[in-house]
Design an enzyme around this catalytic site. Sequence first.
Site, PDB file in Angstrom:
ATOM      1  CG  HIS A   1      -1.907  -1.083   1.252  1.00  0.00           C
ATOM      2  ND1 HIS A   1      -2.568  -1.488   2.393  1.00  0.00           N
ATOM      3  CD2 HIS A   1      -2.387  -1.874   0.257  1.00  0.00           C
ATOM      4  CE1 HIS A   1      -3.393  -2.469   2.113  1.00  0.00           C
ATOM      5  NE2 HIS A   1      -3.292  -2.736   0.812  1.00  0.00           N
TER       6      HIS A   1
HETATM    7  C1  FAD Z   1      -0.273  -7.640  -4.490  1.00  0.00           C
HETATM    8  C2  FAD Z   1      -1.165  -6.495  -4.096  1.00  0.00           C
HETATM    9  C3  FAD Z   1      -2.291  -6.743  -3.335  1.00  0.00           C
HETATM   10  C4  FAD Z   1      -3.105  -5.686  -2.958  1.00  0.00           C
HETATM   11  N1  FAD Z   1      -4.266  -5.961  -2.301  1.00  0.00           N
HETATM   12  C5  FAD Z   1      -5.119  -4.974  -2.014  1.00  0.00           C
HETATM   13  C6  FAD Z   1      -6.371  -5.258  -1.436  1.00  0.00           C
HETATM   14  O1  FAD Z   1      -6.719  -6.417  -1.198  1.00  0.00           O
HETATM   15  N2  FAD Z   1      -7.195  -4.227  -1.149  1.00  0.00           N
HETATM   16  C7  FAD Z   1      -6.829  -2.940  -1.395  1.00  0.00           C
HETATM   17  O2  FAD Z   1      -7.605  -2.032  -1.064  1.00  0.00           O
HETATM   18  N3  FAD Z   1      -5.643  -2.636  -1.954  1.00  0.00           N
HETATM   19  C8  FAD Z   1      -4.801  -3.620  -2.302  1.00  0.00           C
HETATM   20  N4  FAD Z   1      -3.629  -3.335  -2.928  1.00  0.00           N
HETATM   21  C9  FAD Z   1      -3.285  -1.928  -3.185  1.00  0.00           C
HETATM   22  C10 FAD Z   1      -4.144  -1.277  -4.271  1.00  0.00           C
HETATM   23  O3  FAD Z   1      -4.441  -2.184  -5.296  1.00  0.00           O
HETATM   24  C11 FAD Z   1      -3.427  -0.022  -4.797  1.00  0.00           C
HETATM   25  O4  FAD Z   1      -3.307   0.900  -3.732  1.00  0.00           O
HETATM   26  C12 FAD Z   1      -4.139   0.657  -5.947  1.00  0.00           C
HETATM   27  O5  FAD Z   1      -4.430  -0.254  -6.967  1.00  0.00           O
HETATM   28  C13 FAD Z   1      -3.283   1.800  -6.493  1.00  0.00           C
HETATM   29  O6  FAD Z   1      -3.982   2.438  -7.527  1.00  0.00           O
HETATM   30  P1  FAD Z   1      -3.300   3.557  -8.438  1.00  0.00           P
HETATM   31  O7  FAD Z   1      -4.335   4.008  -9.376  1.00  0.00           O
HETATM   32  O8  FAD Z   1      -2.665   4.558  -7.560  1.00  0.00           O
HETATM   33  O9  FAD Z   1      -2.118   2.832  -9.196  1.00  0.00           O
HETATM   34  P2  FAD Z   1      -2.155   1.572 -10.234  1.00  0.00           P
HETATM   35  O10 FAD Z   1      -3.427   0.810 -10.100  1.00  0.00           O
HETATM   36  O11 FAD Z   1      -0.887   0.860 -10.016  1.00  0.00           O
HETATM   37  O12 FAD Z   1      -2.180   2.279 -11.641  1.00  0.00           O
HETATM   38  C14 FAD Z   1      -1.088   2.885 -12.271  1.00  0.00           C
HETATM   39  C15 FAD Z   1      -1.167   2.555 -13.763  1.00  0.00           C
HETATM   40  O13 FAD Z   1      -0.340   3.450 -14.479  1.00  0.00           O
HETATM   41  C16 FAD Z   1       0.393   2.716 -15.444  1.00  0.00           C
HETATM   42  N5  FAD Z   1       1.613   3.498 -15.706  1.00  0.00           N
HETATM   43  C17 FAD Z   1       2.616   3.752 -14.845  1.00  0.00           C
HETATM   44  N6  FAD Z   1       3.539   4.550 -15.428  1.00  0.00           N
HETATM   45  C18 FAD Z   1       3.108   4.806 -16.669  1.00  0.00           C
HETATM   46  C19 FAD Z   1       3.632   5.577 -17.736  1.00  0.00           C
HETATM   47  N7  FAD Z   1       4.768   6.260 -17.623  1.00  0.00           N
HETATM   48  N8  FAD Z   1       2.936   5.615 -18.903  1.00  0.00           N
HETATM   49  C20 FAD Z   1       1.763   4.945 -19.042  1.00  0.00           C
HETATM   50  N9  FAD Z   1       1.223   4.191 -18.036  1.00  0.00           N
HETATM   51  C21 FAD Z   1       1.886   4.134 -16.870  1.00  0.00           C
HETATM   52  C22 FAD Z   1       0.653   1.390 -14.760  1.00  0.00           C
HETATM   53  O14 FAD Z   1       1.010   0.381 -15.678  1.00  0.00           O
HETATM   54  C23 FAD Z   1      -0.684   1.153 -14.074  1.00  0.00           C
HETATM   55  O15 FAD Z   1      -1.600   0.512 -14.923  1.00  0.00           O
HETATM   56  C24 FAD Z   1      -2.785  -4.356  -3.321  1.00  0.00           C
HETATM   57  C25 FAD Z   1      -1.640  -4.111  -4.091  1.00  0.00           C
HETATM   58  C26 FAD Z   1      -0.843  -5.175  -4.486  1.00  0.00           C
HETATM   59  C27 FAD Z   1       0.378  -4.897  -5.320  1.00  0.00           C
END
Ligand code: FAD
Length: 621
Positions: free
Chosen positions: A536
């Site tokens: 997280h």
């Molecule tokens: C193994 C695991 C288990 C988890 N379990 C839970 C859970 O059970 N419950 C919960 O609430 N949370 C959980 N989490 C945490 C939660 O999923 C994350 O906090 C959340 O998904 C983050 O969302 P985000 O939109 O910030 O980033 P992300 O969902 O990571 O999105 C970022 C996106 O941007 C893309 N990207 C990055 N850089 C670039 C670039 N330069 N150009 C184009 N695209 C790019 C990436 O490929 C990705 O698709 C878990 C995380 C992991 C890794």
Amino acid sequence: MFVLKYYWILYIYCTSAGIFSLFLFIHKQCDDAAEWVFYGEFDSAVQKEYDFIVVGAGSAGALVAGRLAEDKKHSVLVVEAGGRPSTLHDIPVTSPMLQLTPYDWQYVTLPQETACLGITNRESRWPRGKVLGGTSRLNYMIYLRGHFTDYDDWGWPRDEVLYYFKKSEHQIGRFEGKTDYHGANGGVYVSDMKYRTRLAKVFLEAAKELHYPEVDLNEMTSSPGVMEPQITSQNGVRWSTDYSMYHIANDAPKLHVLPNSLVEKVLIKDGVEAYGVLIRRSGGVGMVRAKHAVVLSAGTVETPKLLMLSGIGPAHHLSRHKIDVIADLPVGSNLQDHVTTGLDLILLNTSLPFNENTILATPILSYDYFAKGQGLLTHPGCEAVGLFHLSGGDRPDVELMLLPAGLSTDAGTVLRPAMGISDKLWSHYFAPLVGRQVASMLPKLLHPKSRGCLRLRSANPEDPPIINPRYLAHPDDIKTLTSGIRLIEKLINTAAMRGLGAELNPTPMPGCEKFAFNSDQYWECYLRHLTLTAYHPVGTCRMGSDPTDSVVGHDLRVHGIQNLYVIDASIMPSLPSGNTNAAVLMIAEKGADIVRNAVHTSGQVCQLMETFIRPTTTAMS
Ligand SMILES: Cc1cc2nc3c(=O)[nH]c(=O)nc-3n(C[C@H](O)[C@H](O)[C@H](O)COP(=O)(O)OP(=O)(O)OC[C@H]3O[C@@H](n4cnc5c(N)ncnc54)[C@H](O)[C@@H]3O)c2cc1C
């Protein structure tokens, strides 16, 4: 005998690995063949300009894009570094197997000084989704919002926070119709688990014995309590935000999705206004302009990296990498993460379906999942959660996540490499447990005091950044986590848990033998060896009003830069008292409204020149 005994592990692993490799191969071919993949209009070219560009189609970005495209007036380009997911991503129980594959960014942190001592090279493994849907495609699906006090600290009014949680949610579980706290029409399906072992019920009974009631923790007001978690799922199948995007946008003709494309830089005019992005795709680099806004939703690791590559970050650090400084902001500071531990800490003398006895049921499990959306394959790993206020006060400080299994359950095939467990720790601590029934109650430090940071490794956009979470650097973090372990001890000693023959795993953690087992010193040593990320990380583009200690304002716009927004986990000033995905969805809903309203309010149409940034750059058309 050995092969027979562990047949079920080999069966699941080999079958899945085979299917998985095939999927990878097929998807690679499809991705290579389809140069440009659009949703809506099946053009063969990217436009030169869109109303909005969203970078990253992850938990936040896909939802934001869906909302921005929803009114069908605005053109929206979503640029995603990863490819399209396979149906394997939809099977909840397989999610750990997606780590260390091309669908995962596979980050590792710097070696930790006083933590991760039992992890190879003392480096924590940080999986992150590199695929449409981002980390919502490889997370464990637990939907837990946190506590209102968390968002009070952010300066976000409670009614707004609740409104946006509800807006993102489509509740189809036991809280359906309870609209005071739950949403009925959002883009993310939230439902009950379709399968749990009997340990879940026993845990709830054990908690009750200790006077922790079963409550709906997602009302965000509770005093300590426990619940069977809700998950982001529909009919037993993972629901990730790429589905939400298509669902909300509902055939919006102006929503274009561009997978396998890495945004390298945000283009900023006169140091004050974002007007587009540079995209690397299929070996070339091109520019696409944004009329109204560029939204960065690349997550806690990549969003700060992208800002720094674009000239927004700590001036001295950018200068070191010869990057022209546009805005001197503390990008990459304030990194924080939920730390956990406790795998295989509980031994049971009762068999649960997460052990070798599953052997006979395996073909039935596949049938249950594919034909009925039920059974063990729908299991996200965790089957009960609790929030506890162990230091007193209004806000929970420890979460427990109950797993009917442990690291030893898959005999070292999947979780061990994914978490980077060292040879010594594996062979002395986990390997002897293979074949035994273990369980885990993972205590999660909800509000760590340790702070880390993230910096560029180089000015090359393809290099991963340097990540240093500085786990357990603050002594209070040890104290709080130790109180979590003491709580586990009490839970194990309830009549309910004793009924399953529960006992604390008496094997000393390798490296901690010199301390008396179960003393505070022992647990400190244990925590510093088996230090695990709860996945997280947040906070690297912290929201706040003061540009000396924050990156975006309360309108999620980067300080001092017009038309540039950050909407993802990186804006969180502090961690919520729960898992982060639900909070990210809430942020996405609020952020999308902010961006849309900014356009309506100003009524402006930016007059932006089409400019090639460097001679080698070609426009994508
Ligand atoms: C193994 C695991 C288990 C988890 N379990 C839970 C859970 O059970 N419950 C919960 O609430 N949370 C959980 N989490 C945490 C939660 O999923 C994350 O906090 C959340 O998904 C983050 O969302 P985000 O939109 O910030 O980033 P992300 O969902 O990571 O999105 C970022 C996106 O941007 C893309 N990207 C990055 N850089 C670039 C670039 N330069 N150009 C184009 N695209 C790019 C990436 O490929 C990705 O698709 C878990 C995380 C992991 C890794």
